[in-house]
Write a protein that holds these residues in place. Structure first.
Motif, mmCIF file in Angstrom:
data_model
loop_
_atom_site.group_PDB
_atom_site.id
_atom_site.type_symbol
_atom_site.label_atom_id
_atom_site.label_comp_id
_atom_site.label_asym_id
_atom_site.label_seq_id
_atom_site.Cartn_x
_atom_site.Cartn_y
_atom_site.Cartn_z
ATOM 1 N N ILE A 85 0.849 -1.190 0.000
ATOM 2 C CA ILE A 85 0.000 0.000 0.000
ATOM 3 C C ILE A 85 0.886 1.242 0.000
ATOM 4 O O ILE A 85 1.798 1.368 0.814
ATOM 5 C CB ILE A 85 -0.921 0.011 1.230
ATOM 6 C CG1 ILE A 85 -1.828 -1.233 1.199
ATOM 7 C CG2 ILE A 85 -1.765 1.282 1.274
ATOM 8 C CD1 ILE A 85 -2.588 -1.479 2.478
ATOM 9 N N LEU A 86 0.605 2.160 -0.925
ATOM 10 C CA LEU A 86 1.440 3.339 -1.103
ATOM 11 C C LEU A 86 0.999 4.479 -0.186
ATOM 12 O O LEU A 86 -0.164 4.864 -0.159
ATOM 13 C CB LEU A 86 1.369 3.800 -2.557
ATOM 14 C CG LEU A 86 2.158 5.059 -2.923
ATOM 15 C CD1 LEU A 86 3.651 4.838 -2.718
ATOM 16 C CD2 LEU A 86 1.869 5.449 -4.366
ATOM 17 N N ASN A 87 1.963 5.017 0.562
ATOM 18 C CA ASN A 87 1.741 6.219 1.360
ATOM 19 C C ASN A 87 2.071 7.415 0.475
ATOM 20 O O ASN A 87 3.220 7.578 0.056
ATOM 21 C CB ASN A 87 2.643 6.201 2.605
ATOM 22 C CG ASN A 87 2.468 7.414 3.493
ATOM 23 O OD1 ASN A 87 2.292 8.536 3.012
ATOM 24 N ND2 ASN A 87 2.522 7.204 4.787
ATOM 25 N N GLU A 88 1.082 8.241 0.184
ATOM 26 C CA GLU A 88 1.281 9.344 -0.762
ATOM 27 C C GLU A 88 2.180 10.438 -0.208
ATOM 28 O O GLU A 88 2.741 11.227 -0.966
ATOM 29 C CB GLU A 88 -0.070 9.934 -1.197
ATOM 30 C CG GLU A 88 -0.835 10.682 -0.123
ATOM 31 C CD GLU A 88 -1.641 9.784 0.807
ATOM 32 O OE1 GLU A 88 -2.359 10.318 1.665
ATOM 33 O OE2 GLU A 88 -1.547 8.545 0.684
ATOM 34 N N ILE A 89 2.363 10.498 1.108
ATOM 35 C CA ILE A 89 3.226 11.513 1.704
ATOM 36 C C ILE A 89 4.693 11.095 1.624
ATOM 37 O O ILE A 89 5.556 11.869 1.233
ATOM 38 C CB ILE A 89 2.825 11.800 3.169
ATOM 39 C CG1 ILE A 89 1.424 12.421 3.215
ATOM 40 C CG2 ILE A 89 3.842 12.716 3.849
ATOM 41 C CD1 ILE A 89 0.873 12.592 4.602
ATOM 42 N N THR A 90 4.977 9.846 1.971
ATOM 43 C CA THR A 90 6.369 9.386 2.029
ATOM 44 C C THR A 90 6.831 8.683 0.756
ATOM 45 O O THR A 90 8.027 8.477 0.574
ATOM 46 C CB THR A 90 6.565 8.421 3.212
ATOM 47 O OG1 THR A 90 5.735 7.263 3.013
ATOM 48 C CG2 THR A 90 6.226 9.096 4.535
ATOM 49 N N GLY A 91 5.890 8.272 -0.106
ATOM 50 C CA GLY A 91 6.271 7.497 -1.284
ATOM 51 C C GLY A 91 6.736 6.105 -0.920
ATOM 52 O O GLY A 91 7.507 5.471 -1.640
ATOM 53 N N CYS A 92 6.257 5.587 0.202
ATOM 54 C CA CYS A 92 6.675 4.300 0.754
ATOM 55 C C CYS A 92 5.581 3.259 0.572
ATOM 56 O O CYS A 92 4.405 3.535 0.788
ATOM 57 C CB CYS A 92 6.970 4.485 2.241
ATOM 58 S SG CYS A 92 7.242 2.963 3.150
ATOM 59 N N LEU A 93 5.991 2.061 0.171
ATOM 60 C CA LEU A 93 5.083 0.919 0.096
ATOM 61 C C LEU A 93 5.197 0.122 1.390
ATOM 62 O O LEU A 93 6.303 -0.174 1.851
ATOM 63 C CB LEU A 93 5.437 0.035 -1.093
ATOM 64 C CG LEU A 93 5.209 0.672 -2.463
ATOM 65 C CD1 LEU A 93 6.036 -0.036 -3.526
ATOM 66 C CD2 LEU A 93 3.734 0.652 -2.818
ATOM 67 N N ALA A 94 4.068 -0.219 1.988
ATOM 68 C CA ALA A 94 4.082 -0.961 3.253
ATOM 69 C C ALA A 94 2.838 -1.836 3.323
ATOM 70 O O ALA A 94 2.059 -1.914 2.374
ATOM 71 C CB ALA A 94 4.150 0.011 4.430
#
Length: 193
Positions: A85-94
């Motif tokens: 799942i992409l965090n739109e603030i950090t650009g991180c997938l988790a």
């Protein structure tokens, strides 16, 4: 200790860019040709990606969009993204899928970013991303913590590790010498970049 909150990614990338670049260069020295490493999402770890572009036969596993884009045209480097799942603030997938994906691999080194590092805990500003960090550490022979100096002595929202879980803490030379001595006196290896 002071609580450190997350800034939007574009602001974090600008903040202390020289220190982050130094951290990345120092970490890149520890990455050899022909191996496999994990680069955690973060504005500091992307500097490692910039510094390793000349490596050969290297596999980089990452959950960071900015790192994948940085290495997109780097010849000799295979980039593997976790999904999730992409965090739109950090650009991180988790999330579960990212954690499950990482668990399939074995790497020599993992480079982890953090929102804060105290003498007893390593913390992140986003609780949703702590398990992917743990998963990345579990599959590595050695884990390195890569943080800018202003994060040492700070605490963020969600703990995910302890300083003792890392082979070394890489930080920039802007750190207060007293803070470094405090960590070193407790047996933690702190490398100034």
């Amino acid at each position: 200790s002071e609580v450190h909150m997350a800034l939007p990614r574009n602001q974090r990338e600008i903040k202390n860019i020289r220190e982050k670049k130094a951290n990345g260069l120092k970490a890149a020295v520890k990455i050899n040709d022909g191996g496999a490493v994990i680069l955690d999402a973060g504005t500091t770890t992307v500097q490692i990606a910039k510094a390793i572009k000349g490596k050969k036969r290297l596999t980089v596993i990452t959950n960071a969009l900015n790192i994948a884009l940085e290495l997109l045209v780097a010849q000799g480097i295979t980039v593997v993204m976790t999904g999730g799942i992409l965090n739109e603030i950090t650009g991180c997938l988790a999330g579960f899928h990212a954690e499950q994906f990482v668990s399939q691999f074995h790497v020599t080194k993992t480079f982890i970013s953090a929102g804060g590092v105290s003498l007893t805990s390593v913390t992140n500003t986003n609780a949703f991303e702590v398990q992917i960090k743990r998963s990345m550490m579990e599959v590595a022979e050695e884990s390195f913590l890569v943080v800018t100096h202003y994060k040492l002595g700070k605490t963020s929202l969600a703990p995910f590790a302890a300083p003792k879980d890392f082979k070394a803490i890489l930080t920039d030379s802007g750190v207060d010498p007293a803070v470094v001595e405090n960590f070193r006196s407790r047996g933690f290896k702190v490398i100034l970049c």
